[in-house]
Design a protein around this motif. Sequence first.
Motif, PDB file in Angstrom:
ATOM      1  N   SER A 301       0.852  -1.316   0.049  1.00  0.00           N
ATOM      2  CA  SER A 301       0.003   0.088   0.095  1.00  0.00           C
ATOM      3  C   SER A 301       0.773   1.173   0.053  1.00  0.00           C
ATOM      4  N   SER A 365      -4.983  -0.308  -2.250  1.00  0.00           N
ATOM      5  CA  SER A 365      -3.746   0.569  -1.648  1.00  0.00           C
ATOM      6  C   SER A 365      -3.922   1.547  -0.839  1.00  0.00           C
ATOM      7  N   THR A 367      -3.451   2.462   2.639  1.00  0.00           N
ATOM      8  CA  THR A 367      -2.787   2.446   3.735  1.00  0.00           C
ATOM      9  C   THR A 367      -3.154   2.498   5.280  1.00  0.00           C
TER      10      THR A 367
END
Length: 373
Positions: A301, A365, A367
């Motif tokens: 990520s 992705s 985070t």
Amino acid sequence: MPVDSRSLGITGFQFYCMSLAAIGSFNFGWNIGSVNIPGDVLQNCVTGREYYGPFPSCIFVGSNTAWGVITGSYALGALIGAVASNPVIDKRGYKFTLSWFALLNVAGALLLSLTTKLPQFIIGRIVVGIAAGAANNALSTYVSDIATPRSRTIMGGSVQVACNLGIMLDNAIALGLAPPPRWRILFSLTGAFGLLNFILFPFARESPKWLISKGRMDEARESLTMFRKGAYIDAEFDEMVAIDRANKARTVDVNVWQLAKGQTPDNLRHQLMCVSALLFFQQFSGINAVIFYSTSIINKSTKSNPADIPTLAQILSFLISVAALVFTVLGMGLGAVFGRRSLLMFSHLMMAIFSGIIVPGTIRSVTALVVTA
């Protein structure tokens, strides 16, 4: 008049012996987390491939499947150690098992820290896994046996705290020791912990309950006296003897198959199924993937350069281990307030929810979602 030993809290000698047992749990956590942060260095040689004397900077694996075998070999060793230690505990006791199996950590540390080939690294992981499996099989019962009724909850919880502390400290130190050739130091430290256990455990005492089960009454009384220093132990000792005799009377010629079929004097099949299912699905859910693979998962990520150590993914992995330690300590207190059953149901519900959240976070992705989950 001396106080009744059953009303004591944690005595000094109990704490000493509990701490020694906790070293085994700490080492278990240490080896769980040891492949997480330096994983990309070991597996993918992200810092380059070179030699420091006869030792390569990495053990290039080449595939995620092979890396999974390396990671899983530790669990295989733990299974072997848990099974193999049962007859040793029965014949020689908890003290012997926790002392001598700890030496396997020294052998495993040598194999891991001096590794030059992939098979050597896998064997090293299996060896430290055997030590961990034997330790965890013995230490929980040992700590429970030496604890007083008042101290049993906190002493039992300390074992899991020690495991998470091992994971956290390993991740913290790995932030500085992940680059080659320093990762070899990281893997060597498990041997130091095992050697410490081996040196100090001879000064501990055997479980009085185990001694009673073997008919060694004088030794059992002497051991209980040490654990309950200055207290009146006769009532507790007589209670232990009575429980041991009652247990032996109920469990003559009973095997696991009979237990599973409910053919025991006390039908324990329901308890067996509940405990087995709880432990199986807890692991089968993949929750330990966070401990083994969080750096790789998060790095997908953040898209950081894995050679820039410490990466953001590695730092976040360390913070996750800190959170795990904090909530383990909180769980000890919450369990006393809400009960273990309620806490287990709540924690497993949260595991299910956040396991679902991590999937879109990884795919997209994001985070923040990955780290939160």
